[in-house]
Write a protein that holds these residues in place. Sequence first.
Motif, PDB file in Angstrom:
ATOM      1  N   GLN A 169       0.868  -1.177   0.000  1.00  0.00           N
ATOM      2  CA  GLN A 169       0.000   0.000   0.000  1.00  0.00           C
ATOM      3  C   GLN A 169       0.904   1.227   0.000  1.00  0.00           C
ATOM      4  O   GLN A 169       1.625   1.467   0.959  1.00  0.00           O
ATOM      5  N   ALA A 222      -3.648   7.604   0.108  1.00  0.00           N
ATOM      6  CA  ALA A 222      -3.251   6.258  -0.319  1.00  0.00           C
ATOM      7  C   ALA A 222      -3.368   6.131  -1.831  1.00  0.00           C
ATOM      8  O   ALA A 222      -4.169   6.826  -2.459  1.00  0.00           O
ATOM      9  N   GLN A 242      -7.780  -2.951   7.223  1.00  0.00           N
ATOM     10  CA  GLN A 242      -6.638  -3.085   6.325  1.00  0.00           C
ATOM     11  C   GLN A 242      -5.726  -4.242   6.742  1.00  0.00           C
ATOM     12  O   GLN A 242      -5.207  -4.971   5.915  1.00  0.00           O
TER      13      GLN A 242
END
Lengths: 452, 383
Positions: A352, A365, B357
């Motif tokens: 990420q 992000a 996440q």
Amino acid sequence: MNFSTIRTYFTDTQNAAPLAVFRILFGILMLWSIVRFAVNGWISKLYIEPQFFFSYYGFEWVQPLGEWTYIIFAVCGLSALFVAIGFKYRISIVIFFLSFTYIELMDKTTYLNHYYFISVLAFLLCWLPAHSYGAPGAGRKKAGRVPYYTVGAVKLLVGLVYFYAGLAKLNSDWLLQAQPLATWLPGRTDLPLLGSFLDQTWVAYFFSWAGAAFDLSAPFLLLYRRTRSWTYAVVVLFHILTWLLFPIGMFPFIMIGAALIFFPGAWHERVWQRLAPSRWLPATAGRTPQAERGTFGLRPNVLPGAVIGFLLLGQLVLPWRYLAQPGELFWHEEGFRFSWRVMLMEKAGYAQFWLENPRNGRRQAVQNHHFLTAFQEKQMSFQPDMMREYAQLLARHYRQSKNWDTVAVYADVYVALNGRPSRRYVKPEVDLTQVSSAAEMLLPFDDTITGL
Amino acid sequence: MLGCRLFVLIKNVIMKKFALLLLTTILFWGCTDDGPSGPSADDFDREAILENWADNLIIPSFSNFSESTGQLHSSAETFAADPTQQNLESLRESWESSYLAFQHVSMFEMGLAMQIRYRDYLNIYPTDTEEIENSIQSGSYNLELPSLTDSQGFPALDYLLHGIGQNDTEILSYYTSDNNAENYRTYLTDLTERIDALTDQVLVSWTSGFRDEFVNNSGNGANSSLDMMVNDYIFYYEKNLRAGKIGIPAGVFSGNPLSSHVEAYYSNGFSKALFNEALTASINFFNGIHFNTDTNGQSLDDYLDYLNTMKEGADLTESINNQFELARDESEALNPDFAAQVLSNNTLMLSTYDELQKNVVNLKVDMLQALNINVDYVDADGD
């Protein structure tokens, strides 16, 4: 060994048939590879659809050419066909080498050891008189003669791939944990008959040890007459098995074909005469290969001999370059490519990326699919050099298209290696646009894999 | 094409021959050797997972959802015939219970659902209110057009039932006294009819053939049911649950909160209920808990446990379930209306995102590696 035996190696000749058979099989398999690549739709999927391509250091100028990329593949396939036939051999093999290597340099994402093997082989073939038999203009009845070193060079390269692949398996993960086979094999329990054994622990160990033993011993056993035939049978069995078990494309067939180089000229000639009726080829006398006539005014064999010598020396040394890097090779991968580490680890990651504008502290992000294909994202997620290149791309994009004055790129990356639980991979506080090596950006591996 | 088929045929023949040869070798080896031996292959049956998913999760969830969409459509028809406050309220109730039921089927985007892009037609948000108004004004629209996915489904109904006016009186006026009142009523029932019809199609495809196809495709190639379902599940968790319901409104991908991007934006604080239901559905799928019961059947947790007994690694099932609970706990404190939450205290929303996440990593890296499943079918060679 003294100087005169080395000289004999260059001056004495042997039957040209093994080299010719090698050339023909190589050409056919390469043509088949290219056709298969096209039929699977991979030209478009891998080289036209992506917006961005990962480059090798120094080869940033090698990029796909949009729709023209098809032409490169066509040229590559056609030259492979010419190589097989032996028509305009020297030009064809040089074109094949250049076009194939160009294709491989276009995107690092698709790096495979066996593509690299093909590039090296093709380069070697550029310097060998592989068309002095079984080609238009060459003798058809009886094989010509070629210097010993020409066949020897191919043997050495093929043997080296096996041997180094075997050496690379001598590590604790492979031998003591049976990894990655213990992860991969249970996934193939759907195979008929054999499948029902694949999720048993001992099978993973058996395959690991047998695979390492095979790789290490095959080149030597193929050299000796007494063991050659049986070893070749094992070569075929081994590669067919890997073909059934793993998605490795043409590689098994390339190796099955390549290993024939170890058989003597007379054997090849017999098979050749049985397979290729004399009417296929024009009945002309055998001719003297280019290499014996000399090049650029040098004595025969000096230039090709020197080039081949350097190539093979390089091949012997290159796989050891990882020793110059501290840390675990499987973790940082600096020196992992181009060293015959084949089917050696199961590594997967998740990355990420975060963009930060240091001016105003704005942080957001990145959705990787806006920039990369699923395949590129998968490969980038565990390879540090690709992460750095991606970070540069992101910074460039946000400076140019989004008008950010400065961009810092951070990443939350988690990587799992050979069945270990995933752990954080990249230091979260490191701006990836500011680093140029894995050592600067990675967290330590926190485990030990002993061995080569 | 013929070449390809021939190739596959040859490959199959060789595969069988070789399997036989190897079987003999291995049997011989296995009989003479007392080496380490893992659990027998019969201990685990992937088909049992597929059966459990199909018979106890997927089909019952679709049946339940299909009932709710039927109810939703009939409520809409009742309202259209008689647009009263009372009928508006009961239509809203039907919408809520149907939207909740949808959270249990949304992740099953395979087979016919995948072909017709089922999820896109039912739940793209934020909905395009301008397009909705244009369609209503003109009275001519084709809801089957992919370009109109963002002006139909539950989010469009949300707008029509909650967002079209400042208060209920104003909302009702669009269906009663507005110049285009008839068009509004028609559009409303067209939407509910379409949701109902699409759902019916998908349910019928599952019950008339696809169920068996799904269960029988129990191999482990990239096109096997298990691989595709697991990829669908992770995609759903990552994109629809983590990003869609929490991350995007919290501004994770844009740098600043986007309150208008919450699910059920116009409703009075329904977004959290939808998120909770979707989280529950995700947890149930991972653990194989039968729809609407507490019965725990075969699923990914059991497969991971089985593989874990072979490898003696970390207990991944436990990590994943713990992480689900941490995400749930973190979300407890959120305002029922996520739009209000991102405006008042977005930090809480971001911390919920972080917990969600963490399971993306567990599922996408650790679980896929353990199950030896490739993320998103990438059909290139390896070496």
